[in-house]
Design a protein around this motif. Structure first.
Motif, PDB file in Angstrom:
ATOM      1  N   GLY A   1      -6.309   4.768  -7.196  1.00 31.88           N
ATOM      2  CA  GLY A   1      -7.594   4.666  -6.743  1.00 31.88           C
ATOM      3  C   GLY A   1      -8.662   4.102  -7.412  1.00 31.88           C
ATOM      4  O   GLY A   1      -9.715   4.116  -7.177  1.00 31.88           O
TER       5      GLY A   1
ATOM      6  N   PHE B   1     -12.839   7.524   2.854  1.00 36.13           N
ATOM      7  CA  PHE B   1     -12.828   7.047   1.559  1.00 36.13           C
ATOM      8  C   PHE B   1     -13.913   5.949   1.600  1.00 36.13           C
ATOM      9  O   PHE B   1     -14.007   5.302   2.664  1.00 36.13           O
TER      10      PHE B   1
ATOM     11  N   ASP C   1      -4.223   7.016  -3.631  1.00 39.25           N
ATOM     12  CA  ASP C   1      -4.532   5.944  -3.019  1.00 39.25           C
ATOM     13  C   ASP C   1      -4.161   4.427  -4.028  1.00 39.25           C
ATOM     14  O   ASP C   1      -4.728   4.606  -5.053  1.00 39.25           O
ATOM     15  N   CYS C   2      -3.109   3.767  -3.492  1.00 41.17           N
ATOM     16  CA  CYS C   2      -2.561   2.826  -4.426  1.00 41.17           C
ATOM     17  C   CYS C   2      -2.109   1.393  -3.612  1.00 41.17           C
ATOM     18  O   CYS C   2      -1.772   1.972  -2.488  1.00 41.17           O
TER      19      CYS C   2
ATOM     20  N   TYR D   1      -0.021   5.833  -0.345  1.00 41.10           N
ATOM     21  CA  TYR D   1      -0.766   6.944  -0.538  1.00 41.10           C
ATOM     22  C   TYR D   1       0.113   7.875  -1.139  1.00 41.10           C
ATOM     23  O   TYR D   1       0.917   8.528  -0.314  1.00 41.10           O
TER      24      TYR D   1
ATOM     25  N   ARG E   1      -3.913  -1.083  -2.200  1.00 39.80           N
ATOM     26  CA  ARG E   1      -5.088  -1.684  -1.497  1.00 39.80           C
ATOM     27  C   ARG E   1      -5.339  -3.106  -2.061  1.00 39.80           C
ATOM     28  O   ARG E   1      -5.387  -3.042  -3.248  1.00 39.80           O
TER      29      ARG E   1
ATOM     30  N   ASP F   1     -12.692  -4.363   0.945  1.00 43.16           N
ATOM     31  CA  ASP F   1     -10.926  -4.100   1.176  1.00 43.16           C
ATOM     32  C   ASP F   1     -10.288  -5.025   2.249  1.00 43.16           C
ATOM     33  O   ASP F   1     -10.857  -4.897   3.489  1.00 43.16           O
TER      34      ASP F   1
ATOM     35  N   TRP G   1     -10.983  12.711   4.210  1.00 47.90           N
ATOM     36  CA  TRP G   1     -11.396  11.383   4.794  1.00 47.90           C
ATOM     37  C   TRP G   1     -12.589  11.500   5.367  1.00 47.90           C
ATOM     38  O   TRP G   1     -13.431  12.530   5.751  1.00 47.90           O
TER      39      TRP G   1
ATOM     40  N   TYR H   1       0.913  -1.289   0.037  1.00 50.35           N
ATOM     41  CA  TYR H   1       0.159  -0.001  -0.013  1.00 50.35           C
ATOM     42  C   TYR H   1       0.854   1.413  -0.004  1.00 50.35           C
ATOM     43  O   TYR H   1       1.927   1.391   0.591  1.00 50.35           O
TER      44      TYR H   1
ATOM     45  N   PRO I   1      -4.685   0.765   6.277  1.00 49.97           N
ATOM     46  CA  PRO I   1      -4.238   2.234   6.089  1.00 49.97           C
ATOM     47  C   PRO I   1      -4.720   3.154   6.875  1.00 49.97           C
ATOM     48  O   PRO I   1      -6.033   2.982   6.812  1.00 49.97           O
TER      49      PRO I   1
ATOM     50  N   PRO J   1      -5.188  11.361   5.576  1.00 49.64           N
ATOM     51  CA  PRO J   1      -5.286  12.055   4.054  1.00 49.64           C
ATOM     52  C   PRO J   1      -6.510  13.084   4.300  1.00 49.64           C
ATOM     53  O   PRO J   1      -7.581  13.161   5.247  1.00 49.64           O
TER      54      PRO J   1
ATOM     55  N   ASN K   1     -13.361   9.952  -2.850  1.00 48.19           N
ATOM     56  CA  ASN K   1     -13.433  10.722  -1.663  1.00 48.19           C
ATOM     57  C   ASN K   1     -14.768  11.236  -1.532  1.00 48.19           C
ATOM     58  O   ASN K   1     -15.384  12.024  -2.329  1.00 48.19           O
TER      59      ASN K   1
END
Length: 405
Positions: free
Chosen positions: A323, A213, A251-252, A198, A254, A378, A211, A196, A384, A208, A240
């Motif tokens: 994302g 998400f 966001d990457c 961000y 997950r 998720d 918030w 993960y 995260p 972030p 968002n």
């Protein structure tokens, strides 16, 4: 030079009626006692000044003043300083070992940490860098008991400016970016392990901006998925919710899971509850001769947990990037869909005696299509920012013609 005549008891060497050489002096105030060398009536050279509470200074004296190298022990705190003194104060380079086993070694100014130095706490946390007025200030590196290390700017004992927080054991950067008042604040990249991240997003007070998400099926797709023999793609966005449901491109990584379930009115202990009042029974994935690209390989050794095997057998997994997560190549054969006999329309015994008995039997012979749902959630671990994304329940229809064959 005329020596200063002190009031008290002296035993030792003298020269021209002045204390000179080695001697012991008991002050009129019984709290103090000095033993050491003298020169022309003044403490000068090497000596030891003893206090009644057990404290002492031992080291160099210059013309009656504590100036030079020495050791100072403080009985009240059990602190011991060894280093340079100037007019009785810790000043210059030295080492201060404290009663709680903390230790500082570096530069001092007027009894304060000032300049460059290292501070090792009793629980093995180490700071090495710049100090000002007894506080971490400037550039420095701090290691923590959890195995992380911060390298960057400090202001008044707090992380402030630009810095990196690194996981020393795993060897990756947890966060690199701006800090404010000891918190992640500003643009930066936050990571968990090798999965993960961000990336280059705005973070305020460790979280972030915008918030929380949520997960949602891409707006270009319908609310119900129609599956046939032709492969389809399911696109899931991380959005968002505070900014017009925009996709969170920062966001990457997950780990997003897709499972298929059949709605049931008779749940068992294995059924999954939903927030909509019904339960679902999970449907396993179709076992293929060669592993698919979407299904991670599972270790074949005997120590592999059975629940882990089952987890991969009933799931499709994919990692989100910028994302967005995509499940590719889903068709009607992806999951083992079977029509349960209990879903057929029941036949009433009295129906055979009515004029519509033939129509009723024809309806009973044609199986009804049960309701299916995709469960998308998720499962990133660790979570995260201590928050998992909400689960999406997506109704799905399968080809009745294909299932009937």
């Amino acid at each position: 030079m005329v020596g200063v005549e002190l009031k008290g008891a002296f035993r030792g060497e003298t020269r021209r009626s002045l204390r000179s050489g080695f001697g012991v002096y008991q002050y009129s105030n019984p709290y103090f006692r000095y033993e050491g060398t003298w020169h022309e009536g003044k403490k000068h050279g090497f000596g030891k000044l003893i206090f009644a509470d057990g404290s002492y200074y031992q080291g160099e004296f210059t013309h009656n003043e504590i100036i030079g190298q020495g050791t100072r022990y403080f009985a009240a705190t059990r602190n011991t300083y060894t280093g340079h003194f100037y007019y009785g104060e810790m000043d210059g380079h030295g080492r201060l070992r404290m009663g709680n086993d903390d230790c500082y070694e570096g530069d001092f100014k007027s009894n304060h940490f000032e300049g460059e130095g290292s501070y090792l706490s009793h629980n093995k946390q180490l700071y090495t860098g710049n100090w000002h007025n007894h506080r971490r200030h400037g550039y420095g590196e701090q290691s923590y008991v959890d195995g992380s290390r911060y390298s960057g700017d400090w202001v008044a004992d707090k992380r402030h400016g630009f810095g990196k927080l690194i996981d020393i054991q795993e060897g990756f950067v947890i966060y690199a970016g701006s800090w404010k008042n000891d918190l992640m604040y500003g643009e930066g990249t936050y990571s968990i392990g090798e999965t993960y991240a961000y990336r280059n997003g705005m973070i305020v007070n460790n979280y972030p901006v915008g918030w929380p998400f949520q997960l949602c099926v891409n707006e270009n797709q319908t609310s119900t998925i129609e599956l046939t023999e032709e492969p389809t793609v399911i696109t899931v966005d991380i959005i968002n919710t505070l900014e017009n449901a925009s996709r969170v491109e920062a966001d990457c990584g997950r780990l997003i899971r897709l499972r298929c379930g059949q709605k049931t009115d008779q749940p068992t202990s294995d059924s999954l509850p939903t927030p909509f009042g019904y339960h679902v029974n999970l449907i396993p994935r179709t076992i293929r001769s060669s592993p698919s690209e979407e299904q991670p390989e599972i270790a074949s050794n005997d120590q592999t947990d059975i629940s882990e095997r089952k987890h991969f057998q009933d799931s499709m997994l994919t990692a989100a990037d910028t994302g967005r997560a995509q499940f590719v190549g889903i068709n009607i054969d992806t999951f083992t869909i079977k029509l349960a006999s209990s879903t057929a329309a029941p036949v009433s015994p009295a129906s055979t005696q009515t004029t519509s008995s033939k129509n009723t039997r024809r309806k009973a012979e044609k199986p009804t299509m049960p309701s299916f749902v995709f469960i998308i959630d998720d499962i990133t671990d660790p979570v995260p920012f201590n928050k998992s994304l909400d689960t999406v329940y997506l109704p799905v229809n399968f080809s009745v013609t294909h299932l009937a064959q």
